[in-house]
Scaffold this motif. Sequence first.
Motif, PDB file in Angstrom:
ATOM      1  N   LEU A   1      -3.564   2.143  -6.704  1.00 20.19           N
ATOM      2  CA  LEU A   1      -4.914   1.699  -5.813  1.00 20.19           C
ATOM      3  C   LEU A   1      -6.113   2.362  -5.924  1.00 20.19           C
ATOM      4  CD1 LEU A   1      -2.794   0.632  -2.655  1.00 20.19           C
ATOM      5  CD2 LEU A   1      -3.895  -0.993  -4.342  1.00 20.19           C
ATOM      6  N   GLY A   2      -6.022   3.541  -6.555  1.00 22.04           N
ATOM      7  CA  GLY A   2      -7.243   4.554  -6.503  1.00 22.04           C
ATOM      8  C   GLY A   2      -8.087   4.157  -7.694  1.00 22.04           C
ATOM      9  N   ARG A   3      -7.756   3.334  -8.801  1.00 26.48           N
ATOM     10  CA  ARG A   3      -8.409   3.257  -9.982  1.00 26.48           C
ATOM     11  C   ARG A   3      -9.138   1.931  -9.865  1.00 26.48           C
ATOM     12  NH1 ARG A   3      -8.038   7.500 -13.581  1.00 26.48           N
ATOM     13  NH2 ARG A   3      -6.707   9.052 -12.775  1.00 26.48           N
ATOM     14  N   PRO A   4     -10.449   1.580 -10.232  1.00 22.76           N
ATOM     15  CA  PRO A   4     -10.913   0.313 -10.350  1.00 22.76           C
ATOM     16  C   PRO A   4     -10.122  -0.655 -11.459  1.00 22.76           C
ATOM     17  CG  PRO A   4     -12.606   2.079 -10.627  1.00 22.76           C
ATOM     18  CD  PRO A   4     -11.336   2.970 -10.502  1.00 22.76           C
TER      19      PRO A   4
ATOM     20  N   ASP B   1       1.756   4.178  -2.799  1.00 24.78           N
ATOM     21  CA  ASP B   1       1.053   5.595  -2.616  1.00 24.78           C
ATOM     22  C   ASP B   1       1.548   6.672  -3.646  1.00 24.78           C
ATOM     23  OD1 ASP B   1       0.239   7.207   0.073  1.00 24.78           O
ATOM     24  OD2 ASP B   1       1.447   8.129  -1.320  1.00 24.78           O
ATOM     25  N   PRO B   2       0.571   7.388  -4.144  1.00 24.50           N
ATOM     26  CA  PRO B   2       0.794   8.414  -5.376  1.00 24.50           C
ATOM     27  C   PRO B   2       1.855   9.377  -4.781  1.00 24.50           C
ATOM     28  CG  PRO B   2      -1.592   7.954  -5.147  1.00 24.50           C
ATOM     29  CD  PRO B   2      -0.886   7.408  -3.834  1.00 24.50           C
ATOM     30  N   ASN B   3       1.779   9.970  -3.561  1.00 26.11           N
ATOM     31  CA  ASN B   3       2.512  11.081  -3.057  1.00 26.11           C
ATOM     32  C   ASN B   3       3.922  10.544  -2.450  1.00 26.11           C
ATOM     33  OD1 ASN B   3       0.488  12.620  -3.805  1.00 26.11           O
ATOM     34  ND2 ASN B   3      -0.512  12.583  -1.671  1.00 26.11           N
ATOM     35  N   PHE B   4       3.975   9.301  -1.785  1.00 24.81           N
ATOM     36  CA  PHE B   4       5.448   8.983  -1.100  1.00 24.81           C
ATOM     37  C   PHE B   4       5.525   7.560  -1.481  1.00 24.81           C
ATOM     38  CE2 PHE B   4       2.513  11.902   1.877  1.00 24.81           C
ATOM     39  CZ  PHE B   4       3.266  12.743   1.672  1.00 24.81           C
TER      40      PHE B   4
ATOM     41  N   LYS C   1       0.886  -1.247   0.247  1.00 25.98           N
ATOM     42  CA  LYS C   1      -0.030   0.083   0.013  1.00 25.98           C
ATOM     43  C   LYS C   1       0.885   1.113  -0.077  1.00 25.98           C
ATOM     44  CE  LYS C   1      -3.977   2.012   2.731  1.00 25.98           C
ATOM     45  NZ  LYS C   1      -4.658   1.589   3.796  1.00 25.98           N
ATOM     46  N   PHE C   2       1.944   1.292   0.860  1.00 30.06           N
ATOM     47  CA  PHE C   2       2.977   2.417   0.898  1.00 30.06           C
ATOM     48  C   PHE C   2       3.895   2.505  -0.394  1.00 30.06           C
ATOM     49  CE2 PHE C   2       2.033   2.142   5.433  1.00 30.06           C
ATOM     50  CZ  PHE C   2       1.352   3.381   5.563  1.00 30.06           C
TER      51      PHE C   2
ATOM     52  N   PRO D   1     -11.263   0.797  -5.015  1.00 33.64           N
ATOM     53  CA  PRO D   1     -12.175   2.234  -5.120  1.00 33.64           C
ATOM     54  C   PRO D   1     -13.507   1.678  -5.707  1.00 33.64           C
ATOM     55  CG  PRO D   1     -10.569   1.976  -6.730  1.00 33.64           C
ATOM     56  CD  PRO D   1     -10.194   0.887  -6.007  1.00 33.64           C
ATOM     57  N   LEU D   2     -14.496   2.465  -5.151  1.00 32.57           N
ATOM     58  CA  LEU D   2     -15.954   2.455  -5.969  1.00 32.57           C
ATOM     59  C   LEU D   2     -16.261   0.961  -5.872  1.00 32.57           C
ATOM     60  CD1 LEU D   2     -15.706   4.610  -8.924  1.00 32.57           C
ATOM     61  CD2 LEU D   2     -16.552   5.189  -6.525  1.00 32.57           C
TER      62      LEU D   2
ATOM     63  N   GLU E   1      -2.955   6.723  -9.962  1.00 32.17           N
ATOM     64  CA  GLU E   1      -3.360   5.947  -8.650  1.00 32.17           C
ATOM     65  C   GLU E   1      -3.437   4.433  -8.788  1.00 32.17           C
ATOM     66  OE1 GLU E   1      -5.433   8.272 -10.271  1.00 32.17           O
ATOM     67  OE2 GLU E   1      -5.604  10.009  -8.652  1.00 32.17           O
TER      68      GLU E   1
END
Lengths: 452, 299
Positions: free
Chosen positions: B156-159, B132-135, B128-129, B246-247, B154
């Motif tokens: 882990l942020g896109r289906p 991460d898109p930022n770090f 997960k880390f 997500p979603l 992202e």
Amino acid sequence: MNRRSLLRATAVATAVMLSLTACITSSDDGDEPETESSGGGDASGAPAEITGDLEVVSFYPEGSPDFERLSGLAEAFEAQHDGVDVTLTFGGGQDVPQIEARWRADDPPDVNYGFLDVTLPDGGPWVAAGDTMNLQPAMEQPLEGYDGTWEEAILPGVRPLISVGDDIYGAPESVTTLQFFYNEAIFDELGIEVPETFDDLIAAADTIKAAGIAPFTVTGTFLPYMQVYWDYLALRHFGLDGLQQAIAGEAELASLPGAQEAAADLEALVADGNFLDGFRGVDFTSAQMSFFQGDAAMILMGSWLIGEMAAAIPADFQTGTFAFPTVDGGSGDQDGLFGGTNAQVVAAKGQNPDAAEAWLQFIADPANQTAYVESTGGISAYTGIPAPEGFEDVTAMLEEGAAFAPSYMGVLALSQEVQTAYQQPIAQLFFGEIDGATMLTQMSEGLQAAAG
Amino acid sequence: MPRTRPNLLERQRRRLVVPFLLPALLLYALFMLYPAFTTFYVALTEWNGVSAPEWVGVDNFTRLTDDSLFSSTITNTIVFTVLGALVLFPGAMFFGYVTQRLPLGRLYRFLILAPVALSVTTAALLWKFLADPNFGAVQKVLRAVGLDSLASVELLGRPNTAMLMVVLATVWHGIGLWMMFFAAAAERVPAELKEAATLDGASSFQVFRHVVWPLMWEVTRTLLILWMIQGLQTFAFIIAMTNGGPLRATEVIGTYLYKVAFASSEFGYAAAIAVVLFAAILVLTLLSQRLTRRESEQY
């Protein structure tokens, strides 16, 4: 296998199953929990000689700053009550079901979080079943360090959050609210005033964005934090009652006056890259880190933010707070604040309810409450405790008896159908997959369908 | 042929077994049979976990047929299982076979096996880390090599990428164990057969395809069934990495069941989902056994 052997095997199997059934069904038939207090302390407030083991659930995992703080309190409590041995048990996050399983098995920790739902008329199943101890008799007794009773020592605005009917079932450890935190250095540098209206907020976002900084950060992986933006806009545009009725399926959300405007405002807020790049894929820790590293200027978050991130906040970082802005022409509540309280409850079937009650009073002690506020930046639920910087208005509001709107509209405990119907369209809007009007239609239809 | 009655000695021997089996049977009944039967019972009730269960018959099962969330979790569970098999099996087979032939094969096997020692939660949070898109390290590496457009995704942020990330994390964590199974199976193949094929001019791939692989089929078949069971029950990586988002793109039966039970306190309905999952695993396992059955190669 001959007939005799078959009969014998059947008899053995039956005996085993009957024994198991007896073992498992006999646990809640009249077994009274053992109380270890030797002084027979009761709810009348008579001083009791407290002894024995006391198990207290901690929201915070071992090794965290808050756990260390709680450990310090436990040691102080043991020093005050010679003969008491306090054990802290982690019961936050994914460990909540484990604590609930212990309640079901009649082996609950003495002091707990949860097990009280004041949004339900009967206080939720644990209160209705008599498993959560009624603290009202103790609340009517004087509390050391305060003028008046324990109940009177609690801020008037907090009391409804721990009461079922006329009785109090929980003691507040602290108050939590949801509001904006902002980076004062960025605001000062760009000459931005604290936004008072929604239009101010959008204007501030435009200025910040023009400076190459993301106006907001949020986690896209935990839906309640995106939901809060909608909750506030709905609160401002058409009020709490309408929203509660819509969630219960008693009113059609899309047809509520002001709902379309709230959806349009949310669409305007999430449009045009107002949120930090990549927010869809970050969890809340990462989102909070990006705020404190100056990558985003604002974050809509709970009052626990400062305490939770204390170890990661740069020494020279200046945090400001402001309430979610008002909306022009809104017919809802322009001053309302979403919030709640971390209430501790006593398990009626715990081993040491007297010590548990003494623990709650110890937590309420003015010295401990003041130390809590100073060390975590959290808000006290008790009268006369100075508010942390930036939260003076919240404390004043609660002193006047104004009530919070329930955090996340209480949907986290509702059915998966309702949660999905309410939260998914909001997430889809944030992710740019639908527009505000479609979000509203989907929410409205989904909530109606979930209500059957 | 008519069954003959066991003689006295045999009967006494069988009786002697009973007291030795009894403790194990008791434990099995207590921790396996009793919860299983209770789950079936709870599935026929409406129960919030506190008050007494209320008998509702098959209502929970009827409700499942209308539950679109449950339908989508079935699809996601199948996607996870199939995608996982497509990544895991070729990978494990490749590593199992190749590390057998490399000079430092044991060392490589150890390195590939090492993640198994991590707890699932630790491994999931690690990924997960990383994502991460930022770090996260993945994005930093992509940016460092000039793949900025990919770095902005992202994961882990896109289906469409979240499920793949969960599958990769799950496979990364467990592949070492599966590799060992395949390596053990490959080692059982007699060296003479491979040498004979090589002498006949077969390439390495042909040796694997036509000699080693058919002889490993029984093991592969068993592992496929095991993976299918594991895939249908998947839970921990998803709850720790995406919590079904997500979603709801990674919401599988296991995570949905957990939320219905422990977030919404609908234990009767959750038990009905568990019963359906149990039945699905049972049927699919039997079906897979039948469909993948081949005549065993003897060697």
